[in-house]
Design an enzyme around this catalytic site. Structure first.
Site, PDB file in Angstrom:
ATOM      1  N   SER A  53       8.022  -5.310  -0.274  1.00 25.91           N
ATOM      2  CA  SER A  53       6.875  -5.377   0.628  1.00 25.91           C
ATOM      3  C   SER A  53       5.844  -6.391   0.122  1.00 25.91           C
ATOM      4  O   SER A  53       6.161  -7.568  -0.046  1.00 25.91           O
ATOM      5  CB  SER A  53       6.285  -3.977   0.805  1.00 25.91           C
ATOM      6  N   ASP A 104      11.473  -1.764  11.059  1.00 24.56           N
ATOM      7  CA  ASP A 104      10.297  -2.150  10.275  1.00 24.56           C
ATOM      8  C   ASP A 104       9.439  -3.118  11.086  1.00 24.56           C
ATOM      9  O   ASP A 104       9.955  -4.135  11.566  1.00 24.56           O
ATOM     10  CB  ASP A 104      10.764  -2.822   8.981  1.00 24.56           C
ATOM     11  N   HIS A 124      10.758   0.552   6.882  1.00 21.98           N
ATOM     12  CA  HIS A 124      10.024  -0.093   5.795  1.00 21.98           C
ATOM     13  C   HIS A 124       9.849   0.888   4.634  1.00 21.98           C
ATOM     14  O   HIS A 124       9.615   2.077   4.825  1.00 21.98           O
ATOM     15  CB  HIS A 124       8.650  -0.538   6.295  1.00 21.98           C
TER      16      HIS A 124
END
Length: 356
Positions: free
Chosen positions: A193, A287, A317
């Site tokens: 991320s 996501d 995610h």
């Protein structure tokens, strides 16, 4: 709490599929994909546990660390030691300082030099820590047979851009220029991320400005294009863990007024992507950040950069944090570790000495 929750979720995931379907509700189909059943179960149950109110940022940080209990926990033989990484003064730091770090070493390489991954945690540039990233770092070390140096960086909104990126670049620079101190036969960098963004961007900056390039970049569901709208940010805006509104809040934390949103987070608009080292990039089908990660893959390939790319269509995610309870998330982490092991092997010195 999260240890008990992990055990409960694992017990539920082990139930017969028809029972899990009753718990999860009807299948979720979107954009030609089907949400993984176990992910759907976990999202529904975590939603019931969390309730409806958004906690303050400090409470979110505590919860993020505690949620590490849902991640993969079986990494026999991996040891860790705390250390400090020195960083010089610069545009985002008035005086020299240090960054807290942890070095994870698997038993397989404990007595010899080995590849090293410099890792940065996820959390929207505002959440996460050495604690929250420990399970992922341990499993990457264990499965890829590499040392992993997990590095703490300053968080927004207290320390907005460019503080986090400056810390990441400083830490990577230190390791690249002191690799013998770490017994590193090859130096890679990576994260998930926001941490994947820091790894990608720090690698690009150091290669362009100093000619210092890591051997490999491991980027799991990366942030690459702040301020965008539509596409996956619209398709998966609600109901799949990370919400688009959450992304927008994190972007406001990280990017102060007056900074063009795309510049600090994106590599999509630079004209020298060809200088990037080989990369592994993964995305999750459900996501909000999926499209920008896949656009980066296309841009890297167009520039001639070797890229191993995986989309995990049924995942969401942050799937690394579900690997302790969701088998498909566990498989995705194994895929990343396998690519890391192969990627650094291409540049590892075969005559690496054994340590005393």
């Amino acid at each position: 709490m999260f240890g008990a929750l992990r055990r409960a979720l694992r017990a539920i995931v082990a139930l017969p599929r028809p029972v899990r379907r009753l718990i999860a509700g009807p299948p979720v189909h979107r954009d030609g994909q089907t949400l993984d059943l176990d992910v759907q179960v976990v999202i529904r149950l975590l939603g019931l546990v969390a309730g409806g109110e958004e906690p303050p940022l400090e409470e979110q940080r505590v919860a993020t660390d505690r949620a590490a209990g849902l991640a993969w926990s079986s990494t026999p033989g991996v040891t860790s030691v705390p250390m400090d990484i020195p960083v010089a003064a610069g545009p985002a730091r008035e005086e020299p300082g240090t960054l807290a770090a942890r070095l994870y070493t698997p038993a397989e390489v404990a007595d010899r030099d080995a590849p090293l991954l410099v890792h940065f945690h996820g959390g929207g540039f505002a959440l996460g820590s050495l604690v929250s990233s420990e399970p992922l770092c341990r499993v990457l070390a264990h499965q890829a047979a590499v040392r992993v140096l997990s590095v703490e960086y300053r968080l927004a909104p207290e320390h907005p851009f460019p503080a986090g990126l400056a810390d990441a670049a400083s830490a990577l620079h230190h390791v690249l220029t002191h690799r013998e101190d770490f017994g590193a036969t090859a130096v890679a960098t990576g994260g998930d991320s926001a941490g994947a963004n820091l790894a990608l961007t720090a690698a690009h900056q150091l290669t362009r400005r100093r000619g210092e390039s890591p051997a490999f970049v491991l980027a799991m569901y990366p942030v690459t294009d702040a301020g965008r709208a539509g596409g996956s940010r619209e398709l998966f805006a609600e109901g799949f863990g990370l919400r688009t509104v959450d992304i927008e809040v994190f972007e406001r934390y990280y990017l102060p007024d007056g900074i063009e949103p795309i510049r600090p987070t994106g590599l999509l608009e630079v004209d020298d992507l060809a200088i990037m080292p080989p990369c592994y990039v993964s995305t999750a089908g459900f996501d909000p950040l999926r499209d920008e990660g896949e656009e980066l893959v296309a841009a890297l390939r167009d520039a001639g950069v070797p890229v191993a790319f995986r989309r995990f269509p049924g995942l969401v995610h942050g799937y690394a944090g579900l690997a302790g309870v969701v088998p498909t998330a566990r498989d995705a982490i194994l895929d990343a570790a396998s690519s890391l092991r192969a990627g650094v092997a291409l540049t590892t010195r075969e005559d690496a000495p054994h340590r005393a």
